[in-house]
Design an enzyme around this catalytic site. Structure first.
Site, PDB file in Angstrom:
ATOM      1  N   HIS A  38      54.202  39.028  23.752  1.00 55.21           N
ATOM      2  CA  HIS A  38      54.195  38.413  22.420  1.00 55.21           C
ATOM      3  C   HIS A  38      55.539  38.610  21.736  1.00 55.21           C
ATOM      4  O   HIS A  38      56.243  39.596  21.986  1.00 55.21           O
ATOM      5  CB  HIS A  38      53.107  39.047  21.543  1.00 55.21           C
ATOM      6  N   GLU A 106      51.064  30.220  22.608  1.00 52.27           N
ATOM      7  CA  GLU A 106      50.595  30.043  21.230  1.00 52.27           C
ATOM      8  C   GLU A 106      51.784  29.770  20.308  1.00 52.27           C
ATOM      9  O   GLU A 106      52.865  30.324  20.498  1.00 52.27           O
ATOM     10  CB  GLU A 106      49.888  31.311  20.721  1.00 52.27           C
TER      11      GLU A 106
END
Length: 320
Positions: A38, A106
């Site tokens: 991330h 994402e």
């Protein structure tokens, strides 16, 4: 036989804590490791986000377990050619124990350079081309590629493991499962969904490995554990495509105001009931998963690892 792994959460733990957890996982008897990739955590309460490739290099020096990214998006934030180099070096450092889990990503992590966030169909198209580029570079040959989404010119990887890292494709719907079956060396999906596993196998996945994972919150006080999950990971209860399209932690915090403790209580394993933990993990083995990764939510990592070492993992292996 299903392998049991620990899922290192880069969103919730800093680099030193993650290395400690990896050591504890190996000592507790886990077979494998996974690690998230991330740029941002899902919310500010989680509070961390170390660079995954630095972490894998460090992990290779502190434990001997195989490690898989769950998952890297190799399409927007970092060019596929750079992802290929990072994965190849990780394969060398881990002496062939690195597996490259990739997915469509994402907006939370991939919008940070100002690129437009494509719709799902285009993201899958980009992923397929990225995987093609990465596989070509894993050959060790000089390549030039001019595709719809990516250009690579006169690129060659000089540092390579003896065997290319396998590419596992993540997916949460039938189209993604079919793509994984067609281009992947394995399939990643988080829930023990037998239908998705079947779609992957029918689309070309055959007997290739399927891996997935779940979050739990071990603790002697179940209600306190529920509150810990609700504080740190309410985003896991958000429906549909929100996880793919919301761009910032603040947006996830706003959406998560709709998540209640009752929703957490009914969907996340909390507390210290051995059977409840074992049953949740066993569901993956029963759905045909080769590997299942468990992540402990919250700070009580030592208690979790003691519990799994003495109670949960022995039960799972005795029942296999």
């Amino acid at each position: 036989m299903t392998s049991y792994g620990y899922f290192l959460s880069c969103e919730e733990s800093g680099p030193v804590e993650l290395l400690t957890q990896a050591r504890l996982a190996e000592q507790a008897g886990f077979d494998v490791l996974a690690i998230s990739d991330h740029y941002h955590p899902w919310n500010d309460e989680q509070g961390q986000s170390p660079f995954v490739w630095s972490m894998i290099g460090a992990l290779s020096q502190v434990c001997s377990l195989p490690v898989t990214t769950l998952v890297t998006c190799p399409t927007v934030r970092m060019h596929p050619a750079l992802n290929a180099q990072a994965a190849a070096t990780s394969g060398v450092l881990t002496e062939g124990r690195f597996r490259f889990g990739v997915g469509t990503g994402e907006a939370l992590n991939e919008h940070v350079l100002g690129d437009a966030w494509p719709d799902a169909a285009e993201r899958m198209e980009m992923l397929e081309e990225a995987v093609q580029v990465i596989r070509h570079l894993f050959s060790g040959k000089q390549i030039t590629h001019r595709g719809k989404h990516y250009t690579v010119q006169n690129a060659r990887l000089y540092t390579l493991p003896e065997e290319p890292p396998p590419l596992y494709i993540s997916g949460f719907g039938p189209q993604a499962a079919a793509l994984a079956g067609r281009i992947g060396d394995g399939f990643i999906t988080m829930g023990p969904d037998e239908d998705l596993v079947g779609q992957f196998r029918r689309a070309g996945g055959g007997q290739k490995p399927v891996i997935g994972g779940l979050k739990v919150c071990w603790g002697t006080d179940r209600e306190r554990a529920v509150k810990t999950v609700h504080r740190l990971w309410p985003n896991a209860q958000l429906p549909g495509e929100l996880g793919q399209v919301l761009p910032t932690p603040a947006h996830f915090e706003q959406a998560s105001e709709l998540v209640t403790e009752d929703m957490v209580r009914s969907s996340v394993v909390c507390g210290d009931d051995v059977q409840e933990h074992a049953q949740a993990v066993r569901a993956y083995a029963e759905a045909g998963f080769a590997e299942v990764y468990v992540n402990q939510i919250g700070p009580d990592q030592h208690g979790f690892f003691d519990f799994y070492r003495t109670d949960v993992l022995p039960r799972l292996r005795a029942e296999a």
